[in-house]
Structure formats: structure tokens, C-alpha cells
Design a protein around this motif. Structure first.
Motif, PDB file in Angstrom:
ATOM      1  N   ASP A  76     -34.537  46.103 134.337  1.00  0.00           N
ATOM      2  CA  ASP A  76     -33.757  47.302 134.605  1.00  0.00           C
ATOM      3  C   ASP A  76     -32.748  47.602 133.516  1.00  0.00           C
ATOM      4  N   THR A  77     -32.414  46.592 132.696  1.00  0.00           N
ATOM      5  CA  THR A  77     -31.406  46.822 131.664  1.00  0.00           C
ATOM      6  C   THR A  77     -31.931  46.657 130.258  1.00  0.00           C
ATOM      7  N   ASP A  78     -33.091  46.005 130.111  1.00  0.00           N
ATOM      8  CA  ASP A  78     -33.456  45.572 128.769  1.00  0.00           C
ATOM      9  C   ASP A  78     -34.696  46.189 128.158  1.00  0.00           C
ATOM     10  N   ASP A  79     -35.655  46.677 128.955  1.00  0.00           N
ATOM     11  CA  ASP A  79     -36.894  47.060 128.293  1.00  0.00           C
ATOM     12  C   ASP A  79     -37.572  48.256 128.909  1.00  0.00           C
ATOM     13  N   GLU A  80     -38.775  48.532 128.411  1.00  0.00           N
ATOM     14  CA  GLU A  80     -39.481  49.748 128.743  1.00  0.00           C
ATOM     15  C   GLU A  80     -39.822  49.874 130.223  1.00  0.00           C
ATOM     16  N   LEU A  81     -39.924  48.772 130.942  1.00  0.00           N
ATOM     17  CA  LEU A  81     -40.306  48.849 132.341  1.00  0.00           C
ATOM     18  C   LEU A  81     -39.218  49.455 133.212  1.00  0.00           C
ATOM     19  N   MET A 290     -47.611  36.149 126.250  1.00  0.00           N
ATOM     20  CA  MET A 290     -47.316  37.480 126.766  1.00  0.00           C
ATOM     21  C   MET A 290     -45.910  37.609 127.340  1.00  0.00           C
ATOM     22  N   SER A 291     -45.304  36.491 127.749  1.00  0.00           N
ATOM     23  CA  SER A 291     -43.971  36.580 128.340  1.00  0.00           C
ATOM     24  C   SER A 291     -42.913  36.987 127.325  1.00  0.00           C
ATOM     25  N   GLY A 292     -43.235  36.911 126.036  1.00  0.00           N
ATOM     26  CA  GLY A 292     -42.286  37.334 125.015  1.00  0.00           C
ATOM     27  C   GLY A 292     -42.571  38.720 124.479  1.00  0.00           C
ATOM     28  N   HIS A 293     -43.443  39.476 125.176  1.00  0.00           N
ATOM     29  CA  HIS A 293     -43.904  40.764 124.668  1.00  0.00           C
ATOM     30  C   HIS A 293     -42.766  41.725 124.354  1.00  0.00           C
ATOM     31  N   PHE A 294     -41.913  41.997 125.334  1.00  0.00           N
ATOM     32  CA  PHE A 294     -40.897  43.031 125.142  1.00  0.00           C
ATOM     33  C   PHE A 294     -39.864  42.651 124.095  1.00  0.00           C
ATOM     34  N   GLN A 295     -39.506  41.388 124.061  1.00  0.00           N
ATOM     35  CA  GLN A 295     -38.543  40.957 123.054  1.00  0.00           C
ATOM     36  C   GLN A 295     -39.131  41.097 121.657  1.00  0.00           C
ATOM     37  N   GLN A 296     -40.416  40.759 121.529  1.00  0.00           N
ATOM     38  CA  GLN A 296     -41.083  40.901 120.234  1.00  0.00           C
ATOM     39  C   GLN A 296     -41.120  42.364 119.804  1.00  0.00           C
ATOM     40  N   ILE A 297     -41.450  43.255 120.722  1.00  0.00           N
ATOM     41  CA  ILE A 297     -41.509  44.680 120.410  1.00  0.00           C
ATOM     42  C   ILE A 297     -40.141  45.189 119.982  1.00  0.00           C
ATOM     43  N   LYS A 298     -39.095  44.785 120.690  1.00  0.00           N
ATOM     44  CA  LYS A 298     -37.741  45.233 120.350  1.00  0.00           C
ATOM     45  C   LYS A 298     -37.300  44.729 118.983  1.00  0.00           C
ATOM     46  N   ASN A 299     -37.599  43.471 118.711  1.00  0.00           N
ATOM     47  CA  ASN A 299     -37.196  42.897 117.419  1.00  0.00           C
ATOM     48  C   ASN A 299     -37.814  43.675 116.252  1.00  0.00           C
ATOM     49  N   ASP A 324     -54.799  40.814 120.281  1.00  0.00           N
ATOM     50  CA  ASP A 324     -54.996  40.025 121.489  1.00  0.00           C
ATOM     51  C   ASP A 324     -55.097  40.906 122.737  1.00  0.00           C
ATOM     52  N   ILE A 325     -54.415  42.056 122.733  1.00  0.00           N
ATOM     53  CA  ILE A 325     -54.424  42.939 123.900  1.00  0.00           C
ATOM     54  C   ILE A 325     -55.139  44.255 123.593  1.00  0.00           C
ATOM     55  N   SER A 326     -56.074  44.219 122.667  1.00  0.00           N
ATOM     56  CA  SER A 326     -56.645  45.455 122.131  1.00  0.00           C
ATOM     57  C   SER A 326     -57.803  46.023 122.918  1.00  0.00           C
ATOM     58  N   HIS A 327     -58.344  45.309 123.896  1.00  0.00           N
ATOM     59  CA  HIS A 327     -59.575  45.821 124.499  1.00  0.00           C
ATOM     60  C   HIS A 327     -59.404  47.178 125.194  1.00  0.00           C
ATOM     61  N   PRO A 328     -58.213  47.556 125.717  1.00  0.00           N
ATOM     62  CA  PRO A 328     -58.095  48.911 126.254  1.00  0.00           C
ATOM     63  C   PRO A 328     -58.200  49.994 125.188  1.00  0.00           C
ATOM     64  N   PRO A 385     -47.339  51.385 123.812  1.00  0.00           N
ATOM     65  CA  PRO A 385     -46.150  51.103 122.988  1.00  0.00           C
ATOM     66  C   PRO A 385     -46.435  50.111 121.860  1.00  0.00           C
ATOM     67  N   THR A 386     -47.297  49.131 122.109  1.00  0.00           N
ATOM     68  CA  THR A 386     -47.602  48.133 121.081  1.00  0.00           C
ATOM     69  C   THR A 386     -48.323  48.755 119.897  1.00  0.00           C
ATOM     70  N   PHE A 387     -49.344  49.549 120.166  1.00  0.00           N
ATOM     71  CA  PHE A 387     -50.087  50.157 119.066  1.00  0.00           C
ATOM     72  C   PHE A 387     -49.298  51.268 118.387  1.00  0.00           C
ATOM     73  N   SER A 388     -48.425  51.913 119.119  1.00  0.00           N
ATOM     74  CA  SER A 388     -47.540  52.892 118.489  1.00  0.00           C
ATOM     75  C   SER A 388     -46.627  52.203 117.477  1.00  0.00           C
ATOM     76  N   LEU A 389     -46.088  51.055 117.875  1.00  0.00           N
ATOM     77  CA  LEU A 389     -45.238  50.290 116.963  1.00  0.00           C
ATOM     78  C   LEU A 389     -46.046  49.748 115.786  1.00  0.00           C
ATOM     79  N   LEU A 390     -47.278  49.325 116.050  1.00  0.00           N
ATOM     80  CA  LEU A 390     -48.136  48.818 114.976  1.00  0.00           C
ATOM     81  C   LEU A 390     -48.374  49.897 113.920  1.00  0.00           C
ATOM     82  N   THR A 391     -48.703  51.098 114.359  1.00  0.00           N
ATOM     83  CA  THR A 391     -48.963  52.172 113.396  1.00  0.00           C
ATOM     84  C   THR A 391     -47.691  52.571 112.654  1.00  0.00           C
ATOM     85  N   ASP A 392     -46.548  52.578 113.356  1.00  0.00           N
ATOM     86  CA  ASP A 392     -45.281  52.886 112.684  1.00  0.00           C
ATOM     87  C   ASP A 392     -44.966  51.841 111.623  1.00  0.00           C
ATOM     88  N   SER A 393     -45.204  50.580 111.952  1.00  0.00           N
ATOM     89  CA  SER A 393     -44.904  49.494 111.015  1.00  0.00           C
ATOM     90  C   SER A 393     -45.817  49.542 109.792  1.00  0.00           C
TER      91      SER A 393
END
Length: 503
Positions: A76-81, A290-299, A324-328, A385-393
Motif C-alpha cells: 500500500d505504500t511502496d509499489d505498483e500493487l 520473484m519476491s524481490g521483483h518490485f524492489q528490483q524494478i524500483k532500483n 524468466d517471466i517472458s512467456h506472457p 511494467p517489467t518489459f516497459s522498464l526493459l525497453t526504457d533501459s
């Protein structure tokens, strides 16, 4: 059971499904008191085994409730969810997203059976035979024999729609071995690092044994081969390979191949002599937790705003995590097959939980889980959000390289950086490798230079496929979960018919 029984009875009458704030702290304190009472009674030997089992199971359910509450509070305070509305995503899907893709210091981590312990991966990297003989003079030149069917499937290795299942069938269920050997050959890693071919093949075969240990429907050698090929595609088509040096390319392929390796600590140990490679591989493998997903994205998102630029290891970790999460983001036929494999793995865990009388983990009850809704939530809040960040990077990294290369071509004084030289060498090796391995008359030579990089097409292709898959899940969700398999088969057949009539 005295005071502890009274406390437990009071605790059972407390609603703790959606604890917030102070309630969580109170529950923690009372729970600790109950557990201490149970320990003392055990020491005195005056506790009933049936009551003890019941109370321990109850304590575990309280811990799970507190964990979910704390996770939600963190979200509720830290990430996209935090943007997820209660009526937008089913609570089970939200709980799964929360418990799978977030982490807080001190929280209980995922069960060991869901992901191999990092220590086991370190042992796999540190303690065996792979690079132990990497620099020995006894360099064996015996190669890996490619069956004709494998050659046919590998001609598409540079494509996003590469069918790893077809490779696995063509290779006799050795898709990971052939993927590793093919990419080590194509990137010239065998020659550049003096890797004995026999050791590389033995390493790949040992990896396959480890991946097959528990006969997982999803986290198996086919998944590892798929992630490895996807990492290759991203490096190739974003131009990132021109930014990486050869050791980093080796680390990318190596980490992708081992990232989900299930190691028991007793066999299949491997050793790495090069400390720099070890550090890169460890960081990248950790990034797939996967438990570090949001922190990794933010960093990484924060690093995009920094003047010093993007950290190389973090960018490499993002590439592996995205793969790793690309199948979608793959064609519906591949995405649906991966989804069903993953759900079966979840359901097998749920079956074990039911046998033990434990509550179902999110998405693990095969009778009530909403598969379509879970995939929509996964795509909305994790994949896009992950692939959006990937393309931006990649744009921030590669566009300056393209501009620099363009200036160098028009300048009479060419002063290429070491990275550019490495990139040119790698591109040349890949070009020659593709031409040599092609089944045509040899007239087609793929251009892997920086000038040929098309980031816009790379991005648009991902966006289009992800959106199409999400719409198909929405269609299936509207038709009902009970008809999921039949409806999905109809969609797959329609897709194949469309592909046949629209080449």
C-alpha cells in the motif's frame, strides 16, 4: 492446558484475515506468548499430542495471516500493487501477487520447494568440474553432433517466436544441452575462454539431470532452455550485446542456464575460477527470486534518472528476470502451454497441502483457482511494467552507442571503445555462425550491427503480443473457468488458421 488454552481460545475468536496496523503487532505478541507456553508444557511433558498438533497448525495459520497483512501494508505504500482496486482483481490473485513478488526484511521467505535455496546454487556454481579445467591445455575438439531435426529448429533461434518445445522434442528432451552448446558456439565463448568442449557438454548434461530431478511441470530444463534463448534474443535485438564485454555475455548465458537449477548439495557440483564471473552470475541468479521483483524494478527505474547511468550488473539482472517471466509476451500457443504447466505445478503443491490438512496457498486449489484472472493480474502488474522498464533501459544504453558508431563511421579518425570492439567481434561471430548454420544457399547474412538495431520494432512487437494475450484471457474469463481448456483450444486453432492464411 491452563492459561495457554485460554489465550488460544481467545485468539481463535479474533478475526485476523485482514489485520491492519496495531492488530498485527498485538497478534505477534500474543502468538509469541502462546508458543512459549507450548514449549514449557513440552518440556514438562504434560501436553496432549492432538492438542499440540492443532495449536501448532493454528499458530501457522496466524503467521500466514500476519505475513499477508504485512505484505499488503508494504504494498500500500511502496509499489505498483497499491493501485489495485478490490473490485479489479480477485483477492486470491492479489494475495498471490503479494506473496510471490514482494519481500520485506525479516519476513518469512517462500518455501524451499518453490525455489531452490541460493546456497545450493552457489554450490552448483562453486564446487565442481565446469571451469575447473577451463584453461587446461588438454583442449578437446570433439563437438556435439546435431540431429537434422535439431538443426531445423535452431534456425529460428534468433526469433522471438522460437519454439523451445519443438527443440526439446527434436533433441530427445535435451533442449537445454543443445541451447547451451549452440549459444556458446555462436558467441565464440568456447574459443575465447578456452573451454574444453567435452567439459561444456558434460556440464550441460549434468544441468539437465538436476533440472529433471523433481520432474516439475514448469521449472524444468525446457524452461531453462527457453529463458536462455530469450536472453539471447534480447541481447541480440536490443543491441545490448554491443554494450557488454565477452565475460558479461558468458555470465548472461551461464546464469540463464542455471537460474532454476534444483541442487541437493550432494551431486552435480561445479566450480568457477574467475571471481568476476562468479559475482555476476550470483547477482543475476538472485534477481530471478520473484519476491524481490518490485524492489528490483524500483532500483533500476531510479537509476535511469541518475547522471552516472545504469549499473551494468543490474541491467544484466533485469534482462534475465524479464526473460524468466517472458512467456506472457510470447505467441498465445506458447504462452498458454507455459501457463498450464505452471498451474499444474501450483496444483501439485495444493494437492500436498490438502493431504497435510494445510490451507491452500494462493492459486494452488485446482478446484477453485481462476487461471484466466491470475494471468490478467500477472500481465497487468508484473509483465507489462517489467518489459516497459526493459525497453526504457535498453534505449538509454543503446541509442548513445548507435550515435557513437554513426559518428565513428563518418569520422576519418576512428577511436572505438573496448566495448564497441567486443560488440563488433561478437556481431561478426554471430553473422558467420548464422550463415554457416543456415539451410539456404548461404546468400542471406543477418546484420547484427548497431546500425541494424530496431528498438521501436522490438518494443512494438512485445506490446502487441502482450495485449493480444491479455485480451484472450479476458475472453476466456468472461466465458467461465470451467470451459477454459476447450475455449483456449478454439483460440489456438483460430490462431494457427490465421497464421496459415496470413503468412
Amino acid at each position: 492446558m491452563g492459561s495457554s488454552a485460554t489465550e488460544i481460545e481467545e485468539l481463535e475468536n479474533t478475526t485476523f484475515k485482514y489485520l491492519i496496523g496495531e492488530h498485527t503487532e498485538i497478534m505477534w505478541q500474543r502468538l509469541k506468548g502462546i508458543l512459549r507456553c507450548l514449549v514449557k508444557q513440552l518440556e514438562r511433558g504434560d501436553v496432549n499430542v492432538v492438542d499440540l498438533k492443532k495449536n501448532i497448525e493454528y499458530a501457522a495459520s496466524v503467521l500466514e495471516a500476519v505475513y499477508i497483512d504485512e505484505t499488503r501494508r508494504l504494498l500500500d505504500t511502496d509499489d505498483e500493487l497499491c493501485d489495485i482496486q478490490s473490485d479489479a482483481v480477485p483477492s486470491e490473485v492479489r494475495d498471490w501477487l503479494a506473496s510471490t513478488f514482494t519481500r520485506k526484511m525479516g519476513m518469512t521467505k517462500k518455501k524451499p520447494e518453490e525455489k531452490p535455496k541460493f546456497r545450493s546454487i552457489v554450490h552448483a556454481v562453486q564446487a565442481g568440474i565446469f571451469v575447473e579445467r577451463m584453461y587446461r591445455k588438454s583442449f578437446h575438439l570433439v563437438g556435439l553432433a546435431y540431429p537434422a531435426a535439431v538443426i531445423v529448429t535452431l534456425k529460428d533461434i534468433d526469433k522471438w517466436s522460437f519454439d523451445v518445445f519443438a527443440l526439446n522434442e527434436a533433441s530427445g528432451e535435451h533442449s537445454l544441452k543443445f541451447m547451451i552448446y549452440e549459444l556458446f558456439t555462436r558467441y565464440d565463448l568456447i574459443n575465447r575462454f578456452k573451454i574444453p568442449v567435452s567439459c561444456l557438454i558434460a556440464f550441460a548434461e549434468a544441468l539437465e539431470v538436476g533440472y529433471s530431478k523433481y520432474k516439475n511441470p514448469y521449472h524444468n530444463l525446457i524452461h531453462a532452455a527457453d529463458v536462455t534463448q530469450t536472453v539471447h534474443y534480447i541481447m541480440l535485438h536490443t543491441g545490448i550485446m554491443h554494450w557488454l564485454n565477452e565475460l558479461e555475455i558468458l555470465a548472461m548465458v551461464f546464469a540463464a542456464a542455471i537460474h532454476d537449477y534444483e541442487h541437493t548439495g550432494t551431486t552435480n557440483n561445479f566450480h568457477i575460477q574467475t571471481r568476476d564471473l562468479r559475482n555476476l552470475v550470483i547477482e543475476m541468479v538472485l534477481s530471478t527470486d520473484m519476491s524481490g521483483h518490485f524492489q528490483q524494478i524500483k532500483n533500476i527505474r531510479n537509476s535511469l534518472q541518475q547522471p552516472e547511468g545504469i549499473d551494468r550488473a543490474k541491467t544484466m539482472s533485469l534482462i534475465l528476470h524479464a526473460a524468466d517471466i517472458s512467456h506472457p509476451a510470447k505467441t498465445w500457443k506458447l504462452h498458454y502451454r507455459w501457463t498450464m504447466a505452471l498451474m499444474e505445478e501450483f496444483f501439485l503443491q495444493g494437492d500436498k497441502e490438502a493431504e497435510l490438512g494445510l490451507p491452500f496457498s494462493p492459486l494452488c486449489d485446482r478446484k477453485s483457482t481462476m487461471v484466466a484472472q491470475s494471468q490478467i493480474g500477472f500481465i497487468d502488474f508484473i509483465v507489462e511494467p517489467t518489459f516497459s522498464l526493459l525497453t526504457d533501459s535498453t534505449e538509454k544504453i543503446v541509442i548513445p552507442l548507435i550515435e557513437e558508431a554513426s559518428k565513428a563511421e563518418t569520422s576519418p579518425y576512428v577511436a572505438s571503445s573496448s566495448t564497441t570492439i567486443v560488440g563488433l567481434h561478437t556481431a561478426d561471430v554471430l553473422r558467420r555462425s548464422s550463415a554457416k548454420g543456415s539451410t539456404n544457399d548461404g546468400s542471406f547474412f543477418p546484420d547484427y550491427s548497431l546500425a541494424a538495431v530496431d528498438l521501436k520494432s522490438f518494443k512494438n512487437n512485445l506490446v502487441d503480443i502482450i495485449q493480444q494475450n491479455k485480451e484472450r484471457w479476458k475472453e476466456l474469463a468472461s466465458q467461465g473457468e470451467t470451459d477454459l481448456h476447450k475455449n483456449s483450444e478454439d483460440l489456438v486453432n483460430a490462431e494457427e488458421k490465421h497464421a496459415d492464411t496470413h503468412p
